[in-house]
Write an enzyme that holds these catalytic residues in place. Structure first.
Site, PDB file in Angstrom:
ATOM      1  N   GLU A 138      31.638  65.101 -28.847  1.00  0.00           N
ATOM      2  CA  GLU A 138      33.042  64.789 -29.059  1.00  0.00           C
ATOM      3  C   GLU A 138      33.802  65.285 -27.845  1.00  0.00           C
ATOM      4  O   GLU A 138      33.491  66.346 -27.301  1.00  0.00           O
ATOM      5  CB  GLU A 138      33.608  65.502 -30.300  1.00  0.00           C
ATOM      6  CG  GLU A 138      33.079  64.976 -31.614  1.00  0.00           C
ATOM      7  CD  GLU A 138      31.894  65.781 -32.135  1.00  0.00           C
ATOM      8  OE1 GLU A 138      31.313  65.369 -33.148  1.00  0.00           O
ATOM      9  OE2 GLU A 138      31.530  66.812 -31.529  1.00  0.00           O
ATOM     10  N   TYR A 192      31.075  62.261 -18.307  1.00  0.00           N
ATOM     11  CA  TYR A 192      30.113  61.753 -19.287  1.00  0.00           C
ATOM     12  C   TYR A 192      29.795  60.279 -19.040  1.00  0.00           C
ATOM     13  O   TYR A 192      28.641  59.858 -19.150  1.00  0.00           O
ATOM     14  CB  TYR A 192      30.624  61.970 -20.708  1.00  0.00           C
ATOM     15  CG  TYR A 192      30.830  63.429 -21.050  1.00  0.00           C
ATOM     16  CD1 TYR A 192      29.895  64.402 -20.685  1.00  0.00           C
ATOM     17  CD2 TYR A 192      31.962  63.859 -21.727  1.00  0.00           C
ATOM     18  CE1 TYR A 192      30.073  65.736 -20.985  1.00  0.00           C
ATOM     19  CE2 TYR A 192      32.153  65.199 -22.043  1.00  0.00           C
ATOM     20  CZ  TYR A 192      31.212  66.129 -21.659  1.00  0.00           C
ATOM     21  OH  TYR A 192      31.391  67.445 -21.964  1.00  0.00           O
TER      22      TYR A 192
END
Length: 166
Positions: free
Chosen positions: A114, A126
């Protein structure tokens, strides 16, 4: 240039976290997050066989860490944090690259995380490693209240001579 080689500081050394790192990790955590984990949380993770806590050091000083929970072929990247003094030196990139390399060696097929919707730097990091959007958790974060984006990374499928190597 790939995600693993951009902006890497050759002085970053990774190692498993130790008990002596707990206070420093908690300090970095408190400086990085508005709802930080207490030192006791880090302490309890060090003995877990399903948790990988890795410390990044520069000149033998802990400047960042990652926490990964792994069960069978799935993992969750629970936390990555880097001290403000060491940012923009590739510490987070080194941590994420290493944890994905280890995940692949250990047969992990997917990893979840998350991230705050507003955390553009983390989202870009990411994405550079192949994490993609999966869903949204409304009101997941506090101080301030904010949605979390759930991202997933999937291991590359084996091809050709790689088939059967796992």
């Amino acid at each position: 240039m790939d995600a693993r080689s951009a902006l890497i500081d050759d002085d970053v050394v990774l190692r498993p976290a130790r008990e002596r790192d707990v206070a420093r990790m908690a300090s970095i955590e408190a400086a990085c997050f508005s709802d930080p984990w207490p030192a006791s949380a880090f302490d309890s993770l060090l003995d877990s066989h399903t948790t990988r806590v890795t410390v990044a050091t520069i000149d033998d000083v802990a400047v960042g860490y990652s926490v990964v929970f792994q069960v069978a072929d799935e993992a969750e990247l629970a936390n990555v944090a880097v001290d403000a003094s060491a940012r923009r030196r590739g510490v987070a990139r080194t941590l994420v690259g290493a944890l994905l390399d280890r995940a692949m060696r250990e047969g992990v097929l997917s990893m979840f995380l998350e991230v705050r919707e507003s955390n553009a730097a983390a989202r870009a990091l990411y994405a550079a490693f192949g994490f993609t959007g999966m869903t949204r958790r409304r009101g997941y974060y506090r101080h301030p209240d904010e949605d979390a984006l759930v991202l997933v990374w999937r291991a590359p499928l084996p091809t050709g001579s790689d088939i059967g190597a796992r």
